[in-house]
Design a protein around this motif. Sequence first.
Motif, PDB file in Angstrom:
ATOM      1  N   ARG A 183       0.833  -1.203   0.000  1.00 27.92           N
ATOM      2  CA  ARG A 183       0.000   0.000   0.000  1.00 27.92           C
ATOM      3  C   ARG A 183       0.867   1.252   0.000  1.00 27.92           C
ATOM      4  O   ARG A 183       0.660   2.163  -0.815  1.00 27.92           O
ATOM      5  CB  ARG A 183      -0.919  -0.009   1.218  1.00 27.92           C
ATOM      6  CG  ARG A 183      -1.846   1.213   1.320  1.00 27.92           C
ATOM      7  CD  ARG A 183      -2.709   1.122   2.569  1.00 27.92           C
ATOM      8  NE  ARG A 183      -1.894   1.148   3.776  1.00 27.92           N
ATOM      9  CZ  ARG A 183      -1.507   2.283   4.398  1.00 27.92           C
ATOM     10  NH1 ARG A 183      -1.853   3.458   3.894  1.00 27.92           N
ATOM     11  NH2 ARG A 183      -0.782   2.229   5.491  1.00 27.92           N
ATOM     12  N   LEU A 184       1.845   1.313   0.885  1.00 25.21           N
ATOM     13  CA  LEU A 184       2.735   2.472   0.928  1.00 25.21           C
ATOM     14  C   LEU A 184       3.604   2.533  -0.323  1.00 25.21           C
ATOM     15  O   LEU A 184       3.902   3.621  -0.823  1.00 25.21           O
ATOM     16  CB  LEU A 184       3.609   2.426   2.180  1.00 25.21           C
ATOM     17  CG  LEU A 184       2.912   2.686   3.513  1.00 25.21           C
ATOM     18  CD1 LEU A 184       3.919   2.657   4.659  1.00 25.21           C
ATOM     19  CD2 LEU A 184       2.181   4.018   3.502  1.00 25.21           C
ATOM     20  N   PHE A 185       4.001   1.373  -0.819  1.00 28.96           N
ATOM     21  CA  PHE A 185       4.798   1.333  -2.042  1.00 28.96           C
ATOM     22  C   PHE A 185       4.036   1.957  -3.201  1.00 28.96           C
ATOM     23  O   PHE A 185       4.583   2.771  -3.953  1.00 28.96           O
ATOM     24  CB  PHE A 185       5.180  -0.112  -2.361  1.00 28.96           C
ATOM     25  CG  PHE A 185       5.781  -0.293  -3.725  1.00 28.96           C
ATOM     26  CD1 PHE A 185       7.089   0.081  -3.973  1.00 28.96           C
ATOM     27  CD2 PHE A 185       5.031  -0.824  -4.767  1.00 28.96           C
ATOM     28  CE1 PHE A 185       7.653  -0.080  -5.239  1.00 28.96           C
ATOM     29  CE2 PHE A 185       5.576  -0.983  -6.028  1.00 28.96           C
ATOM     30  CZ  PHE A 185       6.888  -0.618  -6.261  1.00 28.96           C
ATOM     31  N   GLN A 186       2.780   1.599  -3.365  1.00 29.59           N
ATOM     32  CA  GLN A 186       1.970   2.139  -4.452  1.00 29.59           C
ATOM     33  C   GLN A 186       1.802   3.649  -4.300  1.00 29.59           C
ATOM     34  O   GLN A 186       1.885   4.401  -5.285  1.00 29.59           O
ATOM     35  CB  GLN A 186       0.600   1.453  -4.488  1.00 29.59           C
ATOM     36  CG  GLN A 186       0.630  -0.018  -4.865  1.00 29.59           C
ATOM     37  CD  GLN A 186       1.067  -0.244  -6.303  1.00 29.59           C
ATOM     38  OE1 GLN A 186       1.013   0.665  -7.137  1.00 29.59           O
ATOM     39  NE2 GLN A 186       1.497  -1.453  -6.611  1.00 29.59           N
ATOM     40  N   GLN A 187       1.597   4.115  -3.083  1.00 28.64           N
ATOM     41  CA  GLN A 187       1.412   5.550  -2.853  1.00 28.64           C
ATOM     42  C   GLN A 187       2.682   6.330  -3.165  1.00 28.64           C
ATOM     43  O   GLN A 187       2.644   7.371  -3.829  1.00 28.64           O
ATOM     44  CB  GLN A 187       0.976   5.794  -1.405  1.00 28.64           C
ATOM     45  CG  GLN A 187      -0.425   5.304  -1.079  1.00 28.64           C
ATOM     46  CD  GLN A 187      -0.799   5.565   0.366  1.00 28.64           C
ATOM     47  OE1 GLN A 187      -0.082   6.244   1.101  1.00 28.64           O
ATOM     48  NE2 GLN A 187      -1.936   5.021   0.782  1.00 28.64           N
ATOM     49  N   VAL A 188       3.814   5.841  -2.690  1.00 23.10           N
ATOM     50  CA  VAL A 188       5.051   6.600  -2.839  1.00 23.10           C
ATOM     51  C   VAL A 188       5.563   6.569  -4.268  1.00 23.10           C
ATOM     52  O   VAL A 188       6.110   7.563  -4.764  1.00 23.10           O
ATOM     53  CB  VAL A 188       6.133   6.101  -1.850  1.00 23.10           C
ATOM     54  CG1 VAL A 188       6.777   4.801  -2.316  1.00 23.10           C
ATOM     55  CG2 VAL A 188       7.204   7.157  -1.640  1.00 23.10           C
ATOM     56  N   THR A 189       5.375   5.463  -4.977  1.00 23.98           N
ATOM     57  CA  THR A 189       5.836   5.420  -6.364  1.00 23.98           C
ATOM     58  C   THR A 189       4.943   6.275  -7.263  1.00 23.98           C
ATOM     59  O   THR A 189       5.436   6.909  -8.200  1.00 23.98           O
ATOM     60  CB  THR A 189       5.890   3.979  -6.897  1.00 23.98           C
ATOM     61  OG1 THR A 189       4.647   3.306  -6.626  1.00 23.98           O
ATOM     62  CG2 THR A 189       7.019   3.206  -6.249  1.00 23.98           C
ATOM     63  N   ALA A 190       3.642   6.308  -6.970  1.00 28.81           N
ATOM     64  CA  ALA A 190       2.752   7.177  -7.750  1.00 28.81           C
ATOM     65  C   ALA A 190       3.169   8.633  -7.590  1.00 28.81           C
ATOM     66  O   ALA A 190       3.192   9.401  -8.559  1.00 28.81           O
ATOM     67  CB  ALA A 190       1.301   6.980  -7.304  1.00 28.81           C
ATOM     68  N   SER A 191       3.537   9.003  -6.375  1.00 30.93           N
ATOM     69  CA  SER A 191       3.985  10.376  -6.122  1.00 30.93           C
ATOM     70  C   SER A 191       5.356  10.631  -6.732  1.00 30.93           C
ATOM     71  O   SER A 191       5.632  11.725  -7.231  1.00 30.93           O
ATOM     72  CB  SER A 191       4.035  10.636  -4.610  1.00 30.93           C
ATOM     73  OG  SER A 191       2.759  10.478  -4.015  1.00 30.93           O
ATOM     74  N   ALA A 192       6.222   9.622  -6.701  1.00 27.76           N
ATOM     75  CA  ALA A 192       7.595   9.790  -7.187  1.00 27.76           C
ATOM     76  C   ALA A 192       7.641  10.146  -8.661  1.00 27.76           C
ATOM     77  O   ALA A 192       8.479  10.942  -9.093  1.00 27.76           O
ATOM     78  CB  ALA A 192       8.395   8.511  -6.923  1.00 27.76           C
ATOM     79  N   PHE A 193       6.752   9.581  -9.445  1.00 29.12           N
ATOM     80  CA  PHE A 193       6.781   9.801 -10.887  1.00 29.12           C
ATOM     81  C   PHE A 193       5.868  10.943 -11.329  1.00 29.12           C
ATOM     82  O   PHE A 193       5.828  11.262 -12.516  1.00 29.12           O
ATOM     83  CB  PHE A 193       6.396   8.523 -11.626  1.00 29.12           C
ATOM     84  CG  PHE A 193       7.428   7.440 -11.515  1.00 29.12           C
ATOM     85  CD1 PHE A 193       8.596   7.489 -12.259  1.00 29.12           C
ATOM     86  CD2 PHE A 193       7.244   6.379 -10.643  1.00 29.12           C
ATOM     87  CE1 PHE A 193       9.558   6.499 -12.149  1.00 29.12           C
ATOM     88  CE2 PHE A 193       8.199   5.383 -10.521  1.00 29.12           C
ATOM     89  CZ  PHE A 193       9.356   5.439 -11.275  1.00 29.12           C
ATOM     90  N   CYS A 194       5.179  11.555 -10.388  1.00 29.09           N
ATOM     91  CA  CYS A 194       4.302  12.669 -10.730  1.00 29.09           C
ATOM     92  C   CYS A 194       5.142  13.844 -11.234  1.00 29.09           C
ATOM     93  O   CYS A 194       6.043  14.325 -10.563  1.00 29.09           O
ATOM     94  CB  CYS A 194       3.493  13.087  -9.503  1.00 29.09           C
ATOM     95  SG  CYS A 194       2.304  14.400  -9.821  1.00 29.09           S
ATOM     96  N   GLY A 195       4.859  14.296 -12.429  1.00 30.62           N
ATOM     97  CA  GLY A 195       5.605  15.411 -12.998  1.00 30.62           C
ATOM     98  C   GLY A 195       6.888  15.013 -13.698  1.00 30.62           C
ATOM     99  O   GLY A 195       7.561  15.851 -14.294  1.00 30.62           O
ATOM    100  N   ILE A 196       7.249  13.720 -13.636  1.00 32.65           N
ATOM    101  CA  ILE A 196       8.477  13.247 -14.270  1.00 32.65           C
ATOM    102  C   ILE A 196       8.172  12.500 -15.561  1.00 32.65           C
ATOM    103  O   ILE A 196       8.862  12.629 -16.573  1.00 32.65           O
ATOM    104  CB  ILE A 196       9.257  12.317 -13.311  1.00 32.65           C
ATOM    105  CG1 ILE A 196       9.744  13.109 -12.110  1.00 32.65           C
ATOM    106  CG2 ILE A 196      10.443  11.672 -14.020  1.00 32.65           C
ATOM    107  CD1 ILE A 196      10.751  14.182 -12.442  1.00 32.65           C
ATOM    108  N   THR A 197       7.107  11.711 -15.559  1.00 28.38           N
ATOM    109  CA  THR A 197       6.760  10.912 -16.726  1.00 28.38           C
ATOM    110  C   THR A 197       6.011  11.766 -17.733  1.00 28.38           C
ATOM    111  O   THR A 197       5.052  12.464 -17.396  1.00 28.38           O
ATOM    112  CB  THR A 197       5.891   9.712 -16.315  1.00 28.38           C
ATOM    113  OG1 THR A 197       6.566   8.983 -15.287  1.00 28.38           O
ATOM    114  CG2 THR A 197       5.651   8.802 -17.498  1.00 28.38           C
ATOM    115  N   LEU A 198       6.453  11.702 -18.986  1.00 27.93           N
ATOM    116  CA  LEU A 198       5.819  12.475 -20.050  1.00 27.93           C
ATOM    117  C   LEU A 198       4.486  11.854 -20.462  1.00 27.93           C
ATOM    118  O   LEU A 198       4.369  10.623 -20.504  1.00 27.93           O
ATOM    119  CB  LEU A 198       6.727  12.524 -21.277  1.00 27.93           C
ATOM    120  CG  LEU A 198       7.868  13.545 -21.259  1.00 27.93           C
ATOM    121  CD1 LEU A 198       8.807  13.272 -22.419  1.00 27.93           C
ATOM    122  CD2 LEU A 198       7.324  14.955 -21.366  1.00 27.93           C
ATOM    123  N   PRO A 199       3.482  12.683 -20.771  1.00 32.83           N
ATOM    124  CA  PRO A 199       2.256  12.148 -21.368  1.00 32.83           C
ATOM    125  C   PRO A 199       2.586  11.457 -22.681  1.00 32.83           C
ATOM    126  O   PRO A 199       3.548  11.802 -23.362  1.00 32.83           O
ATOM    127  CB  PRO A 199       1.392  13.398 -21.599  1.00 32.83           C
ATOM    128  CG  PRO A 199       1.937  14.414 -20.650  1.00 32.83           C
ATOM    129  CD  PRO A 199       3.413  14.126 -20.555  1.00 32.83           C
TER     130      PRO A 199
END
Length: 217
Positions: A183-199
């Motif tokens: 659960r924490l892994f999913q939350q933190v990885t979703a936040s980690a890539f926010c703004g980094i991954t291109l559409p």
Amino acid sequence: MPYLKRQVPDPEPIDCKILTSALELFIKNGFHSVSIHQIQKHADVSIGSIYNHFGGKEGIAKQLYMHISREFEELVDDGISAGNTATEQCTEIIRLMFGYTETHSDIMAYIFNIRHAEFLSDQPLLCESAGFEKIRGVVQQGIEQGEFVAMEPVVAASCIFGGPIRLMQLRLDGMVATPLDERLFQQVTASAFCGITLPMNQSTSESQVVPISSVAV
């Protein structure tokens, strides 16, 4: 010997017993508060054995640093081999770091919570070690292939890994009581890539790199 994946030999060689004991004591009490006699007593070896294998406490710390740096590099290699894209590879590295934080907290604490420069001034910073260089290489590849926003790789790597590493440090310090589970892994990885991954419909040519030297701090 403190390993992440391999089994400790039985019986454990003397040099391995010394490194294992030193790791436990350094994490618990800090390098400067641990004496060579405490290591000797904890490892149940002779003082002569310590000096013969390592030359003293500083030699133990240096060998432990080099050994754990290699262990971390293997962790990164495992994460890279488990993914096909830069996002997948970074995600798997974070997954492994979270898992080992729960199962091998002493090793992970030595990597992320110890100020090595205070007693190993002749060694490169851990962030300059091969494992971290490979992480930056994965991020660089992600930028070059248009998977990540074009920016300085060190900035992108900090965005991706900074949050997860800080959460690990809080967990290692006892400030986070909840295990680093899925659960924490999913939350933190979703936040980690926010703004980094291109559409998917945006090309790298639409994103410009701002040289890190020109960014006002």
